[in-house]
Scaffold this motif. Structure first.
Motif, PDB file in Angstrom:
ATOM      1  N   HIS A   1       9.727 -12.348  10.579  1.00 41.68           N
ATOM      2  CA  HIS A   1       8.911 -12.667   9.413  1.00 41.68           C
ATOM      3  C   HIS A   1       7.427 -12.684   9.771  1.00 41.68           C
ATOM      4  N   THR A   2       7.102 -13.124  10.970  1.00 36.94           N
ATOM      5  CA  THR A   2       5.708 -13.205  11.402  1.00 36.94           C
ATOM      6  C   THR A   2       5.151 -11.849  11.801  1.00 36.94           C
ATOM      7  N   MET A   3       6.028 -10.892  12.093  1.00 35.57           N
ATOM      8  CA  MET A   3       5.583  -9.599  12.605  1.00 35.57           C
ATOM      9  C   MET A   3       5.341  -8.570  11.510  1.00 35.57           C
ATOM     10  N   VAL A   4       6.143  -8.594  10.463  1.00 31.11           N
ATOM     11  CA  VAL A   4       6.051  -7.560   9.433  1.00 31.11           C
ATOM     12  C   VAL A   4       4.845  -7.792   8.538  1.00 31.11           C
ATOM     13  N   ASP A   5       4.545  -6.784   7.708  1.00 30.41           N
ATOM     14  CA  ASP A   5       3.383  -6.861   6.825  1.00 30.41           C
ATOM     15  C   ASP A   5       3.652  -7.657   5.558  1.00 30.41           C
ATOM     16  N   GLY A   6       4.922  -7.785   5.203  1.00 32.70           N
ATOM     17  CA  GLY A   6       5.219  -8.524   3.988  1.00 32.70           C
ATOM     18  C   GLY A   6       6.659  -8.970   3.926  1.00 32.70           C
ATOM     19  N   LEU A   7       6.901 -10.012   3.150  1.00 34.95           N
ATOM     20  CA  LEU A   7       8.247 -10.557   2.984  1.00 34.95           C
ATOM     21  C   LEU A   7       8.474 -10.819   1.498  1.00 34.95           C
TER      22      LEU A   7
ATOM     23  N   GLN B   1      10.108 -13.622  -5.180  1.00 39.01           N
ATOM     24  CA  GLN B   1       8.941 -14.312  -4.635  1.00 39.01           C
ATOM     25  C   GLN B   1       8.370 -13.502  -3.479  1.00 39.01           C
ATOM     26  N   VAL B   2       7.063 -13.285  -3.517  1.00 38.56           N
ATOM     27  CA  VAL B   2       6.379 -12.635  -2.402  1.00 38.56           C
ATOM     28  C   VAL B   2       5.905 -13.749  -1.477  1.00 38.56           C
ATOM     29  N   ARG B   3       6.635 -13.938  -0.396  1.00 37.31           N
ATOM     30  CA  ARG B   3       6.316 -15.050   0.505  1.00 37.31           C
ATOM     31  C   ARG B   3       5.209 -14.691   1.485  1.00 37.31           C
ATOM     32  N   LYS B   4       4.991 -13.393   1.691  1.00 39.33           N
ATOM     33  CA  LYS B   4       3.930 -12.944   2.602  1.00 39.33           C
ATOM     34  C   LYS B   4       3.515 -11.546   2.184  1.00 39.33           C
ATOM     35  N   PHE B   5       2.197 -11.282   2.214  1.00 37.48           N
ATOM     36  CA  PHE B   5       1.718  -9.934   1.904  1.00 37.48           C
ATOM     37  C   PHE B   5       0.399  -9.733   2.634  1.00 37.48           C
ATOM     38  N   ARG B   6       0.497  -9.208   3.811  1.00 36.65           N
ATOM     39  CA  ARG B   6      -0.674  -9.056   4.685  1.00 36.65           C
ATOM     40  C   ARG B   6      -1.602  -7.972   4.136  1.00 36.65           C
ATOM     41  N   GLY B   7      -2.907  -8.272   4.135  1.00 37.97           N
ATOM     42  CA  GLY B   7      -3.898  -7.280   3.745  1.00 37.97           C
ATOM     43  C   GLY B   7      -4.150  -7.196   2.253  1.00 37.97           C
ATOM     44  N   SER B   8      -3.528  -8.066   1.466  1.00 28.81           N
ATOM     45  CA  SER B   8      -3.717  -8.012   0.021  1.00 28.81           C
ATOM     46  C   SER B   8      -3.265  -9.318  -0.602  1.00 28.81           C
ATOM     47  N   GLY B   9      -3.775  -9.561  -1.792  1.00 27.75           N
ATOM     48  CA  GLY B   9      -3.288 -10.697  -2.556  1.00 27.75           C
ATOM     49  C   GLY B   9      -2.039 -10.321  -3.332  1.00 27.75           C
ATOM     50  N   ALA B  10      -1.337 -11.326  -3.802  1.00 33.19           N
ATOM     51  CA  ALA B  10      -0.157 -11.128  -4.652  1.00 33.19           C
ATOM     52  C   ALA B  10      -0.022 -12.359  -5.541  1.00 33.19           C
ATOM     53  N   LEU B  11       0.634 -12.188  -6.678  1.00 38.99           N
ATOM     54  CA  LEU B  11       0.841 -13.329  -7.566  1.00 38.99           C
ATOM     55  C   LEU B  11       1.811 -14.298  -6.915  1.00 38.99           C
ATOM     56  N   ARG B  12       1.379 -15.525  -6.773  1.00 35.72           N
ATOM     57  CA  ARG B  12       2.194 -16.515  -6.075  1.00 35.72           C
ATOM     58  C   ARG B  12       3.285 -17.076  -6.972  1.00 35.72           C
ATOM     59  N   GLY B  13       4.264 -17.726  -6.334  1.00 31.70           N
ATOM     60  CA  GLY B  13       5.339 -18.363  -7.071  1.00 31.70           C
ATOM     61  C   GLY B  13       6.498 -17.426  -7.349  1.00 31.70           C
ATOM     62  N   ARG B  14       7.469 -17.927  -8.110  1.00 27.30           N
ATOM     63  CA  ARG B  14       8.661 -17.144  -8.442  1.00 27.30           C
ATOM     64  C   ARG B  14       8.483 -16.440  -9.777  1.00 27.30           C
ATOM     65  N   HIS B  15       8.968 -15.210  -9.829  1.00 27.08           N
ATOM     66  CA  HIS B  15       8.863 -14.388 -11.025  1.00 27.08           C
ATOM     67  C   HIS B  15      10.262 -13.913 -11.418  1.00 27.08           C
ATOM     68  N   ALA B  16      10.638 -14.148 -12.660  1.00 31.07           N
ATOM     69  CA  ALA B  16      11.974 -13.784 -13.121  1.00 31.07           C
ATOM     70  C   ALA B  16      12.123 -12.274 -13.195  1.00 31.07           C
TER      71      ALA B  16
ATOM     72  N   HIS C   1       8.597  -4.295  16.371  1.00 33.10           N
ATOM     73  CA  HIS C   1       7.257  -3.826  16.722  1.00 33.10           C
ATOM     74  C   HIS C   1       7.213  -2.307  16.818  1.00 33.10           C
ATOM     75  N   GLU C   2       8.234  -1.708  17.412  1.00 33.21           N
ATOM     76  CA  GLU C   2       8.281  -0.241  17.538  1.00 33.21           C
ATOM     77  C   GLU C   2       8.394   0.416  16.160  1.00 33.21           C
ATOM     78  N   VAL C   3       9.181  -0.181  15.277  1.00 33.84           N
ATOM     79  CA  VAL C   3       9.280   0.357  13.922  1.00 33.84           C
ATOM     80  C   VAL C   3       7.908   0.339  13.255  1.00 33.84           C
ATOM     81  N   GLN C   4       7.158  -0.754  13.440  1.00 33.84           N
ATOM     82  CA  GLN C   4       5.815  -0.837  12.864  1.00 33.84           C
ATOM     83  C   GLN C   4       4.907   0.258  13.404  1.00 33.84           C
ATOM     84  N   MET C   5       4.981   0.512  14.682  1.00 33.76           N
ATOM     85  CA  MET C   5       4.131   1.536  15.297  1.00 33.76           C
ATOM     86  C   MET C   5       4.408   2.906  14.694  1.00 33.76           C
ATOM     87  N   HIS C   6       5.695   3.278  14.596  1.00 34.04           N
ATOM     88  CA  HIS C   6       6.047   4.595  14.058  1.00 34.04           C
ATOM     89  C   HIS C   6       5.690   4.698  12.575  1.00 34.04           C
TER      90      HIS C   6
END
Length: 501
Positions: A178-184, A201-216, A150-155
């Motif tokens: 995983h629940t705290m960060v903006d993306g995984l 694979q982009v498993r999480k991307f807060r605030g934006s869309g991303a192409l789902r699934g696995r990408h080689a 959380h402190e890293v996110q604040m800074h």
């Protein structure tokens, strides 16, 4: 109100990694904190360093902080052969620092103070912490580790510094961080029978869309190259489809008369048949009609460009002349451990680069063999065909059937009828102890055609439709018989002439 919302949108930080920004729909968000996790050897360190060097090349500043990673000297030795590496930016704009001793002696609080000093002292707009698992192991409780994240996110937010947290891991239980960060972002390297393929694979991307699934992706001398999954990226074609009734000449002597003047423009056409029947020759005739107005492209897997040029010359087709005039480009891909989406992106990029109107792919089997997930093939070809149609491409593909002579033509792709507007079947037939070549037009969508079986031959001038193959029965079984024909003479030793006295 709309203007206020527009101003609230966060700026993007491009990764600079080919294909990844397409997956992320523009890049990471400025001031965001992202976990990059993966199995050992998946490519996390290369990804982070590539992003750092690309970031500083664009005018930014970056700090790379390591915990239990390899020594900086060793890391830079491994990075030096890669195209993105630029030693001149170290340490002024890209600064490496080891925080392991700080973590051991001062714990997470000391590490947090160090990260804050690095962000402010070096005015870093991108920071990498390589070895998050070591920080987690140092925490005396889950709560303390959550507080650290959380402190890293604040800074990061206060200083508009984008942060990457690198850690080892894979698909598994959801962790608190995983629940705290903006993306995984998860990297993987899987074994499929005897071959490996890396994926992202982009498993999480807060605030934006991303192409789902696995990408080689591959790790090359240019660094990471990501190939967004074609079905996801082009689920909707990149341009509106403009259906046409115009005809494109096939280039094969006598064929256009059977199909109302030629192939329908901007369609997918498949030439299917056994080995040696003349599928490639049909495609070369199609390419022979390339011009400045109808630029052509060939993607081949089985014969090198040098052999194709020689083969075409024997048929009276001057491929070299077409290439010299810029009317034709030949792409050759050796059949090794190719990546399915890599082939599709390479093909599409070449089509767009030259405004290609005539495309010949020899053959579809190489695409099928490149797929580590065979269940994708029908959807993949459907999307690829739709995209090429939207780009105004008339495409001819070859597809090899299994049996050389026989009653069946097995199609290795489910639903080929829905993927191709036209299907031409080439067959061998045995007639009186010799093989002859037959062509049948199986289908042409929304168009008339001659359904009769036609014989064709290949001479020094190429393919020529001889005419209807009449007077025989059982041709589709592979053995033609003339009705009421006398039985063939038995084969045996020749009769001896009577001895002269």
């Amino acid at each position: 109100m709309t203007e206020d919302l527009h101003r609230m949108e966060l700026d993007r930080v491009p990764t600079g990694i080919a294909g990844l920004d397409l997956v992320l729909q523009g890049g990471l968000l400025k001031g965001g904190v992202y976990i990059v996790q993966g199995v050992p050897g998946a490519g996390k360190t290369i990804l982070a360093n590539q992003m750092c060097f690309t970031h500083v090349a664009g005018g930014g500043r970056a700090a790379y902080v390591t915990l239990l990673a390899e020594s900086h000297t060793r890391m830079l030795q491994h990075l030096r052969p890669l195209a993105f590496f630029d030693e001149s930016v170290i340490p002024e704009r890209l600064y490496y620092i080891s925080a392991f001793k700080t973590l051991e002696e001062e714990g997470l609080k000391g590490l947090l103070d160090l990260l804050r000093r690095e962000i402010r002292g070096h005015r870093a707009s991108l920071l990498v912490l390589d070895g998050l698992v070591a920080a987690e192991d140092t925490a005396v409780s889950d709560r303390e580790f959550k507080k650290f994240v959380h402190e890293v996110q604040m800074h990061a937010a206060m200083n508009e510094c984008t942060v990457l947290l690198l850690t080892t891991g894979g698909a598994g239980p959801v962790r608190a961080e995983h629940t705290m960060v903006d993306g995984l972002i998860e990297l993987d390297d899987r074994l499929f029978e005897v071959r490996n393929e890396r994926s992202l694979q982009v498993r999480k991307f807060r605030g934006s869309g991303a192409l789902r699934g696995r990408h080689a992706f591959r790790i090359t001398l240019d660094g990471l190259v990501v190939f967004p999954r074609f079905e996801a990226l082009f689920a909707t074609p990149s341009a509106p489809d403009r259906a046409s009734r115009n005809r494109v000449q096939s280039g094969v002597d006598g064929l256009d008369a059977l199909i109302e003047g030629g192939l329908v423009e901007a369609t997918t056409n498949v030439v299917m048949g056994p080995t040696g029947i003349g599928k490639t020759t049909f495609g070369l005739h199609f390419l022979a009609r390339c011009s400045a107005a109808e630029p052509g492209l060939m993607l081949g897997f089985y014969e090198t460009p040098a052999r194709l040029r020689l083969k075409a010359t024997a048929l009276g087709i001057n491929l070299e002349g077409l290439e010299a005039r810029g009317a034709l480009e030949i792409l050759w891909q050796a059949q090794g451990e190719t990546v399915l989406d890599e082939l599709a992106h390479r093909l599409r990029d070449a089509v767009r680069r030259r405004g290609v109107r005539r495309l010949f792919v020899d053959g579809l089997g190489a695409f099928i063999e490149s797929a580590v997930h065979p269940e994708r093939i029908s959807r993949f070809f459907s999307v690829l065909s739709n995209e090429l149609r939207a780009l105004g491409v008339t495409a001819v593909y070859t597809l090899e059937s299994r049996d050389i002579i026989g009653p069946t033509l097995e199609v290795p792709i489910t639903g080929i009828s829905s993927l191709a507007e036209s299907l031409f079947a080439l067959r061998y037939v045995e007639v009186q102890a010799r093989t002859r070549r037959l062509l049948s037009v199986v289908k042409i969508r929304d168009s008339g055609f001659d359904p009769a079986l036609h014989e064709f031959e290949i001479t020094g001038r190429g393919v020529r439709i001889v005419g209807r193959f009449a007077g025989y029965e059982g041709m589709l079984r592979g053995y033609a018989e003339a009705p009421n024909a006398p039985p063939p003479e038995p084969t045996g030793a020749p009769k001896r002439r009577p001895r002269q006295e």
